[in-house]
Design a protein around this motif. Structure first.
Motif, PDB file in Angstrom:
ATOM      1  N   ALA A 151       0.830  -1.208   0.000  1.00 43.42           N
ATOM      2  CA  ALA A 151       0.000   0.000   0.000  1.00 43.42           C
ATOM      3  C   ALA A 151       0.866   1.260   0.000  1.00 43.42           C
ATOM      4  O   ALA A 151       0.580   2.227  -0.724  1.00 43.42           O
ATOM      5  N   ILE A 152       1.928   1.254   0.803  1.00 40.01           N
ATOM      6  CA  ILE A 152       2.836   2.408   0.818  1.00 40.01           C
ATOM      7  C   ILE A 152       3.500   2.575  -0.542  1.00 40.01           C
ATOM      8  O   ILE A 152       3.635   3.698  -1.065  1.00 40.01           O
ATOM      9  N   VAL A 188       2.351   1.644  -3.496  1.00 40.57           N
ATOM     10  CA  VAL A 188       1.368   2.188  -4.443  1.00 40.57           C
ATOM     11  C   VAL A 188       1.229   3.696  -4.248  1.00 40.57           C
ATOM     12  O   VAL A 188       1.218   4.473  -5.210  1.00 40.57           O
ATOM     13  N   GLY A 189       1.123   4.118  -2.982  1.00 39.88           N
ATOM     14  CA  GLY A 189       1.035   5.550  -2.700  1.00 39.88           C
ATOM     15  C   GLY A 189       2.252   6.322  -3.182  1.00 39.88           C
ATOM     16  O   GLY A 189       2.135   7.420  -3.735  1.00 39.88           O
ATOM     17  N   ALA A 236      -4.578   7.713  -4.197  1.00 42.88           N
ATOM     18  CA  ALA A 236      -3.816   6.654  -3.531  1.00 42.88           C
ATOM     19  C   ALA A 236      -4.680   5.889  -2.531  1.00 42.88           C
ATOM     20  O   ALA A 236      -4.614   4.656  -2.443  1.00 42.88           O
ATOM     21  N   ALA A 274      -5.738   1.785  -2.868  1.00 49.91           N
ATOM     22  CA  ALA A 274      -5.342   0.828  -1.821  1.00 49.91           C
ATOM     23  C   ALA A 274      -6.347   0.878  -0.676  1.00 49.91           C
ATOM     24  O   ALA A 274      -6.047   1.372   0.419  1.00 49.91           O
ATOM     25  N   SER A 290      -1.270   4.322   2.297  1.00 50.53           N
ATOM     26  CA  SER A 290      -1.081   4.699   0.903  1.00 50.53           C
ATOM     27  C   SER A 290      -1.003   6.214   0.751  1.00 50.53           C
ATOM     28  O   SER A 290      -0.161   6.735   0.009  1.00 50.53           O
ATOM     29  N   CYS A 330       2.139   8.437  -0.505  1.00 50.84           N
ATOM     30  CA  CYS A 330       1.930   9.397  -1.590  1.00 50.84           C
ATOM     31  C   CYS A 330       2.454  10.779  -1.219  1.00 50.84           C
ATOM     32  O   CYS A 330       3.150  11.431  -1.998  1.00 50.84           O
ATOM     33  N   SER A 389      -2.370  -3.385  -9.361  1.00 50.17           N
ATOM     34  CA  SER A 389      -3.130  -3.450  -8.103  1.00 50.17           C
ATOM     35  C   SER A 389      -4.614  -3.678  -8.374  1.00 50.17           C
ATOM     36  O   SER A 389      -5.312  -4.303  -7.566  1.00 50.17           O
TER      37      SER A 389
END
Length: 435
Positions: free
Chosen positions: A50-51, A53-54, A111, A115, A122, A126, A240
């Motif tokens: 998740a982090i 993706v952000g 973000a 997620a 996320s 971001c 994702s």
């Protein structure tokens, strides 16, 4: 003898700048990589995913905030006097501060939506990545002041990341990692801004442009930069959504290739200062040398990355994520080609005033590469996704190289036709060649 000494001096100065900027990028890359295992250990694969993706979405936001100064800024600052350089920095400061709130708000919302299992993590990732748009590296590249950049911006950023690692080891929540990175970046931004704006104020202030005029002037540079960042970030977002099962592994491979590409940034920065000269014939010769030398360097780089990849993934994945060898080979090829394309776009096409071609190249890569990433992820998993990403980059590089070759050939003919009409100042040309 004098020419030989001048060339030796130029090489030493260029080497010193490469080492200086290399120290900054190396410290930032190493500290960021050290943070990954700590976050994986504390939060697990899903939280780290998740982090990541952000951060990918925030990287696009950072490019919007940066607004093309990484492409256009070094040449502007290198040719400007002290007052004009300070004015350019202040213009960028005003523009970027105006863009920060709306850009980060939109990016963090996206973000969190992408997620949904860890929206706060996320969004934090971001925000920490988007704040990198405040970097002043372009100013110090143009000024050829690598060690000022090291002290004013790099050290605060590394310290922020180090504090995050220590907090995670001490039992803090995983969100401490991206938040400490954010704090370090903001501290570095404040230090560099004070140093540039308050130091050596000119007796007569340069006229300032409106933010609207600045945005219009930066449109070619920001178009190319946003396209490049979006093409790097969108595959992780798409995966994702369509293939969440391979997302943690893709996030780790993507993070490593990004850090390796960033670590090679000083090479691109030095070439950015090497190629452009006032004499178009000298610029063309230097551009040709840079492309040939860069091709050899990037081939060796890809081979070295492939050799080191198994060990790097074993360490970064904390024993939880280990992609197959075919993925490592594709990643190594992508890293080498990506650095060479950066030289082609940011040093060569920028020197030819053809950043419009680089912007079109990003559209080509997106149109070709992103559908292939989705199709590859759905059919072949991680291997297919990275194969699609590499094909898109190949298409972009091929187009940009075609534009550069056409420009070189036209420039060569123009130079030969004008040679009889006017004889250039040999001393000035030799000085440009040595600089």
């Amino acid at each position: 003898m004098t020419n030989a000494r001048a060339r030796s001096s130029a090489l030493l100065h260029g080497g010193g700048r490469l080492v200086g900027f290399g120290l900054s990028v190396g410290l930032l890359a190493v500290s960021s990589l050290l943070l990954i295992p700590a976050m994986v250990d504390v939060g697990g694969q899903r939280a780290w995913g998740a982090i990541a993706v952000g951060q990918s979405i925030g990287a696009v936001g950072a490019v919007m905030i940066y607004f093309g100064w990484g492409h256009t800024g070094p040449a502007m600052i290198a040719r400007a006097d002290a007052a004009a350089a300070r004015t350019e920095f202040v213009d960028s400061l005003r523009t970027r501060m105006l863009l920060f709130v709306p850009v980060t708000t939109i990016a963090c919302v996206v973000a969190a939506v992408v997620a949904p299992s860890h929206p706060l993590l996320s969004a934090a990732g971001c925000l920490s990545a988007a704040a990198v748009g405040f970097t002043s590296d372009w100013f110090f590249v143009g000024k050829r002041r690598p060690y000022a950049y090291l002290l004013l911006e790099t050290v605060p950023r590394v310290l922020g990341t180090a504090v995050g690692i220590l907090l995670l080891i001490s039992g803090a929540q995983v969100i401490a990692g991206p938040l400490c990175m954010l704090g370090g970046m903001l501290l570095g931004f404040a230090a560099t801004s004070c140093w540039v704006v308050l130091r050596d104020r000119p007796p007569v202030a340069e006229p300032r442009r409106t933010v609207r005029r600045v945005i219009v002037a930066q449109r070619a540079g920001v178009g190319s930069a946003v396209g490049t960042s979006a093409y790097s970030a969108l595959p992780l977002v798409l995966i994702s959504l369509v293939a969440p099962g391979i997302q943690p592994a893709y996030a780790l491979v993507d993070k490593l290739q990004r850090q390796l590409s960033v670590a090679l940034g000083p090479v691109v920065s030095v070439v950015q200062g090497y190629v452009p000269r006032r004499d178009p014939a000298v610029t063309i010769r230097r551009a040709t040398r840079a492309l040939w030398a860069g091709a050899g360097f990037c081939a060796a780089l890809a081979a070295a990355v492939l050799v080191a990849a198994p060990w790097l993934f074993a360490w970064l994945g904390a024993g939880q994520v280990q992609p197959e060898y075919a993925v490592m080979a594709l990643m190594a090829a992508f890293v080498g080609l990506n650095v060479w394309e950066s030289i082609l776009a940011r040093a060569v096409l920028a020197s030819f005033d053809r950043l419009d071609a680089a912007a079109r190249g990003t559209i080509i890569s997106a149109v070709i590469g992103l559908p292939l990433v989705i199709a590859g992820a759905l059919t072949l998993g991680l291997v297919g996704a990275f194969a699609g990403l590499l094909v898109g980059l190949l298409a972009r590089t091929g187009y940009e190289l075609t534009v550069a070759v056409v420009h070189v050939r036209r420039g060569g003919r123009d130079a030969s036709e004008s040679e009889g009409a006017r004889e250039p100042a040999e001393g000035a040309r030799e000085s440009e060649e040595r600089d």
